[in-house]
Design a protein around this motif. Structure first.
Motif, PDB file in Angstrom:
ATOM      1  N   LEU A  73       0.830  -1.203   0.000  1.00  0.00           N
ATOM      2  CA  LEU A  73       0.000   0.000   0.000  1.00  0.00           C
ATOM      3  C   LEU A  73       0.865   1.255   0.000  1.00  0.00           C
ATOM      4  CD1 LEU A  73      -2.718   1.442   0.128  1.00  0.00           C
ATOM      5  CD2 LEU A  73      -2.656   1.165   2.629  1.00  0.00           C
ATOM      6  N   GLY A  74       1.938   1.251   0.779  1.00  0.00           N
ATOM      7  CA  GLY A  74       2.853   2.387   0.816  1.00  0.00           C
ATOM      8  C   GLY A  74       3.445   2.669  -0.554  1.00  0.00           C
ATOM      9  N   THR A  78       3.099   6.036  -2.773  1.00  0.00           N
ATOM     10  CA  THR A  78       4.228   6.812  -3.298  1.00  0.00           C
ATOM     11  C   THR A  78       4.141   6.973  -4.813  1.00  0.00           C
ATOM     12  OG1 THR A  78       5.708   4.877  -3.405  1.00  0.00           O
ATOM     13  CG2 THR A  78       5.790   6.231  -1.404  1.00  0.00           C
ATOM     14  N   LEU A  79       3.614   5.980  -5.499  1.00  0.00           N
ATOM     15  CA  LEU A  79       3.420   6.135  -6.942  1.00  0.00           C
ATOM     16  C   LEU A  79       2.427   7.263  -7.209  1.00  0.00           C
ATOM     17  CD1 LEU A  79       3.838   5.317  -9.886  1.00  0.00           C
ATOM     18  CD2 LEU A  79       2.024   3.592  -9.558  1.00  0.00           C
ATOM     19  N   GLY A  80       1.315   7.265  -6.498  1.00  0.00           N
ATOM     20  CA  GLY A  80       0.328   8.327  -6.673  1.00  0.00           C
ATOM     21  C   GLY A  80       0.897   9.698  -6.358  1.00  0.00           C
ATOM     22  N   SER A 122       9.027  14.709  -6.740  1.00  0.00           N
ATOM     23  CA  SER A 122       8.706  13.728  -7.774  1.00  0.00           C
ATOM     24  C   SER A 122       9.700  12.585  -7.780  1.00  0.00           C
ATOM     25  CB  SER A 122       8.695  14.395  -9.163  1.00  0.00           C
ATOM     26  OG  SER A 122       7.764  15.432  -9.213  1.00  0.00           O
ATOM     27  N   ILE A 123      10.974  12.918  -7.794  1.00  0.00           N
ATOM     28  CA  ILE A 123      12.020  11.887  -7.828  1.00  0.00           C
ATOM     29  C   ILE A 123      11.967  11.028  -6.571  1.00  0.00           C
ATOM     30  CG2 ILE A 123      14.523  11.541  -7.710  1.00  0.00           C
ATOM     31  CD1 ILE A 123      14.775  13.954  -9.634  1.00  0.00           C
ATOM     32  N   THR A 124      11.810  11.653  -5.419  1.00  0.00           N
ATOM     33  CA  THR A 124      11.770  10.898  -4.160  1.00  0.00           C
ATOM     34  C   THR A 124      10.628   9.890  -4.168  1.00  0.00           C
ATOM     35  OG1 THR A 124      12.781  12.706  -2.927  1.00  0.00           O
ATOM     36  CG2 THR A 124      11.535  11.083  -1.654  1.00  0.00           C
ATOM     37  N   TYR A 129       8.838   4.256  -5.057  1.00  0.00           N
ATOM     38  CA  TYR A 129       7.958   3.256  -5.670  1.00  0.00           C
ATOM     39  C   TYR A 129       8.761   2.200  -6.427  1.00  0.00           C
ATOM     40  CZ  TYR A 129       4.618   1.023  -8.737  1.00  0.00           C
ATOM     41  OH  TYR A 129       3.873   0.071  -9.411  1.00  0.00           O
ATOM     42  N   TYR A 130       9.717   2.629  -7.232  1.00  0.00           N
ATOM     43  CA  TYR A 130      10.421   1.692  -8.112  1.00  0.00           C
ATOM     44  C   TYR A 130      11.543   0.916  -7.439  1.00  0.00           C
ATOM     45  CZ  TYR A 130       7.756   3.325 -12.056  1.00  0.00           C
ATOM     46  OH  TYR A 130       6.721   3.593 -12.914  1.00  0.00           O
ATOM     47  N   MET A 131      12.083   1.438  -6.335  1.00  0.00           N
ATOM     48  CA  MET A 131      13.161   0.724  -5.655  1.00  0.00           C
ATOM     49  C   MET A 131      12.593  -0.459  -4.874  1.00  0.00           C
ATOM     50  SD  MET A 131      15.618   3.819  -4.368  1.00  0.00           S
ATOM     51  CE  MET A 131      16.707   2.755  -3.487  1.00  0.00           C
ATOM     52  N   ASN A 132      13.294  -1.564  -4.939  1.00  0.00           N
ATOM     53  CA  ASN A 132      12.887  -2.784  -4.216  1.00  0.00           C
ATOM     54  C   ASN A 132      11.463  -3.181  -4.523  1.00  0.00           C
ATOM     55  OD1 ASN A 132      15.423  -2.723  -2.901  1.00  0.00           O
ATOM     56  ND2 ASN A 132      14.605  -1.296  -1.392  1.00  0.00           N
TER      57      ASN A 132
END
Length: 134
Positions: A73-74, A78-80, A122-124, A129-132
């Motif tokens: 969910l987290g 973060t993607l949103g 945005s980057i954070t 979202y994409y890491m791990n």
């Protein structure tokens, strides 16, 4: 990424508080007087809810950074948030007119500062979202 989420969170809390000075700084008592009652009240109401939303985002990041990085969910949140702040960054360049800041030292500095902040947000969020991911 936890440290970056917390930094983003504290920046958002400051940003939310900055909205308190908008009516006086932008001289809303004079400027908004010429609007219809509905437009005047929508401007004030939307500004309040933008500040509230940004503040709550900041509170989420400062209190739940671990959950944002480690739960499904987290990650979705973060993607949103990454999409939200990326779109805000695009608005900085393609919706706001450069006439508002070009050739004005203070306004140009603020434009650059906020552009960098929207990029950092945005980057954070997108990297979180994409890491791990898995």
């Amino acid at each position: 990424m936890i440290i970056h989420l917390k930094i983003v969170g504290y920046l958002m809390l400051v940003l939310a508080c900055i909205h308190i000075v908008f009516p006086k700084y932008f001289n809303w008592n004079k400027e908004l007087k010429h609007l219809s009652l509905i437009n005047n009240q929508m401007m004030r109401t939307h500004t309040f809810f933008i500040a509230l939303t940004v503040g709550l985002m900041g509170l989420l990041c400062t209190t739940s950074a671990l959950e944002l990085t480690e739960t499904a969910l987290g990650k979705k949140i973060t993607l949103g948030l990454g999409i939200f702040w990326s779109i805000r960054l695009l608005f900085q360049f393609f919706v706001y007119s450069s006439k508002l800041w070009k050739g004005k030292l203070l306004e140009t500095s603020i434009h650059i500062l906020f552009s960098m902040m929207w990029l950092y947000f945005s980057i954070t969020f997108l990297l979180t979202y994409y890491m791990n991911k898995g």
